[in-house]
Design a protein around this motif. Sequence first.
Motif, PDB file in Angstrom:
ATOM      1  N   SER A  27      44.073  24.840 -42.740  1.00  0.00           N
ATOM      2  CA  SER A  27      45.248  24.049 -42.346  1.00  0.00           C
ATOM      3  C   SER A  27      44.930  22.624 -41.924  1.00  0.00           C
ATOM      4  N   THR A  28      43.910  22.445 -41.050  1.00  0.00           N
ATOM      5  CA  THR A  28      43.674  21.098 -40.542  1.00  0.00           C
ATOM      6  C   THR A  28      42.875  20.237 -41.520  1.00  0.00           C
ATOM      7  N   THR A  29      42.554  20.809 -42.678  1.00  0.00           N
ATOM      8  CA  THR A  29      42.060  20.015 -43.801  1.00  0.00           C
ATOM      9  C   THR A  29      43.211  19.689 -44.742  1.00  0.00           C
ATOM     10  N   THR A  30      44.032  20.675 -45.034  1.00  0.00           N
ATOM     11  CA  THR A  30      45.143  20.477 -45.968  1.00  0.00           C
ATOM     12  C   THR A  30      46.150  19.457 -45.445  1.00  0.00           C
ATOM     13  N   ILE A  31      46.483  19.527 -44.162  1.00  0.00           N
ATOM     14  CA  ILE A  31      47.514  18.633 -43.610  1.00  0.00           C
ATOM     15  C   ILE A  31      47.120  17.155 -43.711  1.00  0.00           C
ATOM     16  N   PRO A  32      45.918  16.752 -43.274  1.00  0.00           N
ATOM     17  CA  PRO A  32      45.543  15.346 -43.484  1.00  0.00           C
ATOM     18  C   PRO A  32      45.530  14.955 -44.960  1.00  0.00           C
ATOM     19  N   SER A  98      51.619  28.289 -41.905  1.00  0.00           N
ATOM     20  CA  SER A  98      50.358  28.995 -42.152  1.00  0.00           C
ATOM     21  C   SER A  98      50.175  30.127 -41.160  1.00  0.00           C
ATOM     22  N   THR A  99      49.213  30.969 -41.443  1.00  0.00           N
ATOM     23  CA  THR A  99      48.978  32.156 -40.619  1.00  0.00           C
ATOM     24  C   THR A  99      48.353  31.811 -39.275  1.00  0.00           C
ATOM     25  N   ASN A 100      47.443  30.848 -39.273  1.00  0.00           N
ATOM     26  CA  ASN A 100      46.661  30.588 -38.066  1.00  0.00           C
ATOM     27  C   ASN A 100      46.946  29.233 -37.423  1.00  0.00           C
ATOM     28  N   GLY A 101      46.669  28.158 -38.149  1.00  0.00           N
ATOM     29  CA  GLY A 101      46.770  26.829 -37.566  1.00  0.00           C
ATOM     30  C   GLY A 101      48.139  26.514 -36.987  1.00  0.00           C
ATOM     31  N   ILE A 117      45.254  16.628 -35.261  1.00  0.00           N
ATOM     32  CA  ILE A 117      44.910  17.573 -36.324  1.00  0.00           C
ATOM     33  C   ILE A 117      43.627  17.067 -36.956  1.00  0.00           C
ATOM     34  N   SER A 118      42.560  17.869 -36.931  1.00  0.00           N
ATOM     35  CA  SER A 118      41.266  17.315 -37.338  1.00  0.00           C
ATOM     36  C   SER A 118      40.415  18.275 -38.151  1.00  0.00           C
ATOM     37  N   SER A 141      41.440  27.628 -34.083  1.00  0.00           N
ATOM     38  CA  SER A 141      42.566  28.504 -34.431  1.00  0.00           C
ATOM     39  C   SER A 141      42.188  29.979 -34.482  1.00  0.00           C
ATOM     40  N   ASN A 142      40.969  30.234 -34.979  1.00  0.00           N
ATOM     41  CA  ASN A 142      40.548  31.623 -35.203  1.00  0.00           C
ATOM     42  C   ASN A 142      41.480  32.347 -36.175  1.00  0.00           C
ATOM     43  N   ARG A 143      41.292  33.660 -36.286  1.00  0.00           N
ATOM     44  CA  ARG A 143      42.069  34.450 -37.246  1.00  0.00           C
ATOM     45  C   ARG A 143      42.586  35.715 -36.568  1.00  0.00           C
TER      46      ARG A 143
END
Length: 218
Positions: A27-32, A98-101, A117-118, A141-143
Amino acid sequence: MNVNIVDGRKEKIFDGSTKVLIDIFRSTTTIPLILYRGAKYVIPVRTITETRKLKNKNQDYITSGERFGLKIPGFNFENSPYSIMNADLSGKIVLFTSTNGIKVLFKLIKYPGDIYISSFINLTATYNAIKDNENISLVVSNRPDGKSDEDYIYAEMLKSRLEGNEVNIDDYINKIINSHGAKRLKIMGAGHDIDYSIKVDMYNYPVIYRDGKIITKN
């Protein structure tokens, strides 16, 4: 400076520190990257149902997300750096779930303090944005099924850098490539996202949550 690494899934109460949300895969890769590809902003959404309702009200919205690692039927994109990398999102508004982030993000927004967000994608920009803050929480975030070692590796690197230590980014990247999280992603059939999740400083801006939106902080 006080820098803590916090388990975003287990922690129930957060303080007013500056917070950095970390979910490297993905998530914090996709969003940026969504912002890098020209999106106006990202609207984080708790549920698939809510996302679809928002989309039905505005067909110009773009949908992106996953549940338990899988693309959601009818969505434009997955929660996938690979799928976003070459997308033209110029001027678009993107709904993201998303499930986690995003689950952890909605816990954080109840408390004071900026939320960044990083990931490696905007590592230096994030560092520069927060380096002068007195209290920082690096929130992993963990899972649902346990610890995300890749998130802790990134958090440890950022913590060390914030504390004034020299860090070899390649060493941390190698740890992530060989992490349990990377192996898990390959088993899920999303191994192509690993390379895109470790591209350092592709996006030269910090990304922050503000008033229901995730935006580029200029």
